[in-house]
Design a protein around this motif. Structure first.
Motif, PDB file in Angstrom:
ATOM      1  N   ILE A  28       1.468  -1.593   0.183  1.00  0.00           N
ATOM      2  CA  ILE A  28       0.131  -0.068   0.295  1.00  0.00           C
ATOM      3  C   ILE A  28       1.090   1.559   0.394  1.00  0.00           C
ATOM      4  O   ILE A  28       0.675   2.689  -0.429  1.00  0.00           O
ATOM      5  N   VAL A  29       1.673   1.503   0.242  1.00  0.00           N
ATOM      6  CA  VAL A  29       2.889   2.834   0.636  1.00  0.00           C
ATOM      7  C   VAL A  29       3.055   3.267  -1.023  1.00  0.00           C
ATOM      8  O   VAL A  29       3.742   4.010  -0.820  1.00  0.00           O
ATOM      9  N   VAL A  30       3.723   2.106  -1.560  1.00  0.00           N
ATOM     10  CA  VAL A  30       3.538   2.386  -3.388  1.00  0.00           C
ATOM     11  C   VAL A  30       2.900   3.812  -3.497  1.00  0.00           C
ATOM     12  O   VAL A  30       3.164   4.434  -4.562  1.00  0.00           O
ATOM     13  N   GLY A  31       1.798   3.575  -2.960  1.00  0.00           N
ATOM     14  CA  GLY A  31       0.603   4.477  -3.549  1.00  0.00           C
ATOM     15  C   GLY A  31       1.067   6.314  -2.293  1.00  0.00           C
ATOM     16  O   GLY A  31      -0.308   6.901  -2.805  1.00  0.00           O
ATOM     17  N   LEU A  32       1.021   5.777  -1.676  1.00  0.00           N
ATOM     18  CA  LEU A  32       1.336   6.698  -0.028  1.00  0.00           C
ATOM     19  C   LEU A  32       2.692   7.955   0.412  1.00  0.00           C
ATOM     20  O   LEU A  32       2.962   8.444   0.751  1.00  0.00           O
ATOM     21  N   ILE A  33       3.699   7.445  -1.162  1.00  0.00           N
ATOM     22  CA  ILE A  33       4.869   7.947  -1.153  1.00  0.00           C
ATOM     23  C   ILE A  33       4.957   9.592  -0.959  1.00  0.00           C
ATOM     24  O   ILE A  33       5.485   9.657  -0.011  1.00  0.00           O
ATOM     25  N   ASP A  34       3.335   9.712  -1.737  1.00  0.00           N
ATOM     26  CA  ASP A  34       3.589  11.339  -1.804  1.00  0.00           C
ATOM     27  C   ASP A  34       3.163  12.022  -0.205  1.00  0.00           C
ATOM     28  O   ASP A  34       3.652  12.429   0.192  1.00  0.00           O
ATOM     29  N   PRO A  35       2.285  11.116  -0.052  1.00  0.00           N
ATOM     30  CA  PRO A  35       1.818  11.594   0.826  1.00  0.00           C
ATOM     31  C   PRO A  35       2.437  11.921   2.810  1.00  0.00           C
ATOM     32  O   PRO A  35       2.309  12.359   3.773  1.00  0.00           O
ATOM     33  N   PRO A 221      14.315  -6.143  -9.873  1.00  0.00           N
ATOM     34  CA  PRO A 221      15.112  -5.182 -11.248  1.00  0.00           C
ATOM     35  C   PRO A 221      12.992  -3.861 -11.362  1.00  0.00           C
ATOM     36  O   PRO A 221      13.400  -3.064 -12.109  1.00  0.00           O
ATOM     37  N   ILE A 222      12.405  -5.452 -11.307  1.00  0.00           N
ATOM     38  CA  ILE A 222      10.651  -4.448 -11.029  1.00  0.00           C
ATOM     39  C   ILE A 222      10.262  -3.181  -9.967  1.00  0.00           C
ATOM     40  O   ILE A 222       9.898  -2.914 -10.615  1.00  0.00           O
ATOM     41  N   TYR A 223      10.810  -3.580  -8.567  1.00  0.00           N
ATOM     42  CA  TYR A 223      10.340  -3.087  -7.530  1.00  0.00           C
ATOM     43  C   TYR A 223      11.792  -1.289  -7.976  1.00  0.00           C
ATOM     44  O   TYR A 223      11.319  -0.363  -7.549  1.00  0.00           O
ATOM     45  N   ILE A 224      11.933  -1.355  -8.466  1.00  0.00           N
ATOM     46  CA  ILE A 224      13.499  -0.346  -9.489  1.00  0.00           C
ATOM     47  C   ILE A 224      12.300   0.849  -9.229  1.00  0.00           C
ATOM     48  O   ILE A 224      12.470   2.684  -9.166  1.00  0.00           O
ATOM     49  N   ILE A 225      11.423   0.400 -10.988  1.00  0.00           N
ATOM     50  CA  ILE A 225      10.538   1.191 -11.110  1.00  0.00           C
ATOM     51  C   ILE A 225       8.482   1.476 -10.403  1.00  0.00           C
ATOM     52  O   ILE A 225       8.754   2.234  -9.975  1.00  0.00           O
ATOM     53  N   TYR A 226       8.753   0.415  -9.991  1.00  0.00           N
ATOM     54  CA  TYR A 226       7.119  -0.029  -9.158  1.00  0.00           C
ATOM     55  C   TYR A 226       7.005   0.973  -8.069  1.00  0.00           C
ATOM     56  O   TYR A 226       6.154   1.587  -7.580  1.00  0.00           O
ATOM     57  N   THR A 227       8.410   1.093  -7.134  1.00  0.00           N
ATOM     58  CA  THR A 227       8.438   1.773  -6.140  1.00  0.00           C
ATOM     59  C   THR A 227       8.403   3.667  -6.287  1.00  0.00           C
ATOM     60  O   THR A 227       7.545   3.601  -5.030  1.00  0.00           O
ATOM     61  N   TYR A 228       8.055   3.611  -7.244  1.00  0.00           N
ATOM     62  CA  TYR A 228       7.892   5.121  -7.267  1.00  0.00           C
ATOM     63  C   TYR A 228       7.855   5.427  -8.606  1.00  0.00           C
ATOM     64  O   TYR A 228       7.904   6.310  -9.606  1.00  0.00           O
ATOM     65  N   LEU A 229       6.478   4.641  -8.827  1.00  0.00           N
ATOM     66  CA  LEU A 229       5.784   4.492 -10.579  1.00  0.00           C
ATOM     67  C   LEU A 229       4.728   5.873  -9.906  1.00  0.00           C
ATOM     68  O   LEU A 229       4.324   6.310 -10.524  1.00  0.00           O
ATOM     69  N   SER A 230       4.438   6.000  -8.724  1.00  0.00           N
ATOM     70  CA  SER A 230       3.196   7.643  -8.687  1.00  0.00           C
ATOM     71  C   SER A 230       4.279   8.412  -8.777  1.00  0.00           C
ATOM     72  O   SER A 230       3.518   9.426  -8.976  1.00  0.00           O
TER      73      SER A 230
END
Length: 392
Positions: A28-35, A221-230
């Protein structure tokens, strides 16, 4: 009499539903990075450490806890894991400061690290070999379904009502899942007992550990992008709350599709061929994120096929591991689950470094290079297993 090739669907889908909650809480934190970054006045890379810290905690604690509880009934272990996960979610929801938030993520990771590997081992033990790939895919289905509804819903809630309410939602679902475990998992269900000694023996098996580490090599490699997708979508495509939630929804739908496809591919093509195909798909798809911005429909298509390829690997990987160490399934699946979060942690950490040093648009290229390494890994471990007379 015809041989029974069916799996106990009620148990499998109950475990899958619980994995849905685990997956939602984990990602869920993937969508919470900015908040979260705004709430604690920290950088996006620092907020991304919420994923990294969870991943490191899971990787360290999961094999230890699963091995230490190997002689306890499976229902009790599953309930204990879900209870710890719920406490972790509560700690996140009401954390007064950043250290408490990190500590609560570690507690949630410990609970998830007990639950998910044991659920996979139970599924493998009660499912006939002919349908084991599909049965394992069905249990992982809950994790992938969390990408469809859980992560986008959490992102929407965080942007609308605040990031703490997203963790409150996870807490409520975790408490419901705890009740489901206690009511649906049979009392007295047990497998071959495992211990810390079994963990030590598995850790000495170099080939087995090398195969386990493919999971980290594939997911990193997937989470290189996915973590900062937002933030990537915000800065390149101009997406806000609704746009990010829509992309995460597409990612989730594709995750479910890939999960089910992966189980069928594993049963039909074999584990290694399936993994090679998936690596090749990622090598092609991930560098496209360095070409943003482009048309929305094109982005949606890339995200769909990327996610489908990401989530199709698990059944094949679990079948490889089960073939190498059938007697220590719980320990091996715990190590594999730990490797998931080694990949998550390393990917998130590398992504943070790439972000700070080269910017958001370098993330796709970095992911593609990593996927090339994953292809080499699966080919190397398969060759090593054949030379050792232990085909995977």
């Amino acid at each position: 009499m015809a041989k029974d090739t069916s799996a106990p669907t009620d148990l499998i889908w109950a475990l899958s539903a619980c994995n849905f909650v685990i997956g939602m809480g984990a990602f869920i934190v993937v969508g919470l990075i900015d908040p979260v970054a705004d709430a604690f006045t920290i950088s996006r890379a620092a907020a991304g450490w919420l994923m990294t810290f969870y991943a490191i905690s899971y990787a360290i604690l999961s094999p230890l806890l699963v091995s230490a509880t190997g002689a306890i009934g499976r229902r009790r272990v599953l309930a204990l894991g879900m209870g710890m996960f719920a406490l972790g979610a509560a700690g996140c929801a009401f954390a007064p400061n950043l250290p408490t938030l990190y500590a609560s993520r570690a507690l949630a990771a410990a609970g998830a690290g007990m639950f998910t590997p044991v659920a996979a081992a139970v599924t493998a033990a009660v499912s006939p070999a002919a349908v084991r790939g599909r049965a394992l895919a069905n249990v992982v289905f809950g994790l992938s379904l969390a990408q469809v509804f859980g992560v986008p819903a959490g992102s929407w809630v965080a942007y609308t009502f605040g990031w703490r309410m997203a963790f409150v939602m996870v807490l409520v679902l975790a408490l419901i899942a705890l009740v489901v475990v206690w009511l649906r998992v049979p009392r007295g269900l047990s497998l071959q007992p495992v211990s810390l000694r079994d963990l030590g023996r598995v850790l000495k098996d170099g080939l087995l550990i090398a195969v386990v580490l493919f999971t980290a090599a594939f997911l990193g490699p997937i989470y290189i992008i996915y973590t900062y997708l937002s933030p990537l979508l915000t800065d390149t495509m101009g997406f806000g709350r609704d746009g990010i939630a829509l992309v995460l929804l597409i990612f989730g739908i594709a995750a479910v599709t890939g999960n089910q496809l992966g189980g069928r591919m594993a049963d039909a093509l074999g584990a290694v061929k399936t993994l090679v195909i998936l690596c090749l798909a990622l090598i092609f798809l991930m560098p496209l994120f360095s070409a943003l911005p482009f048309a929305k429909l094109g982005l949606f298509a890339v995200v769909f096929f990327w996610s489908m390829s990401c989530w199709a690997f698990m059944a094949s990987q679990q079948i490889r591991l089960l073939a190498l160490a059938p007697e220590e399934a719980s320990v091996v699946f715990a190590l594999n689950a730990a490797a998931i979060y080694v990949g998550t942690a390393s990917g998130a950490a590398v992504g943070g470094l790439v972000l700070e040093q080269f910017g958001l648009l370098a993330l796709g290229i970095a992911g593609g290079i990593g996927a090339l390494g994953a292809l080499g890994h699966v080919l190397w471990t398969h060759r090593a297993a054949k030379l050792a007379g232990r085909e995977t």
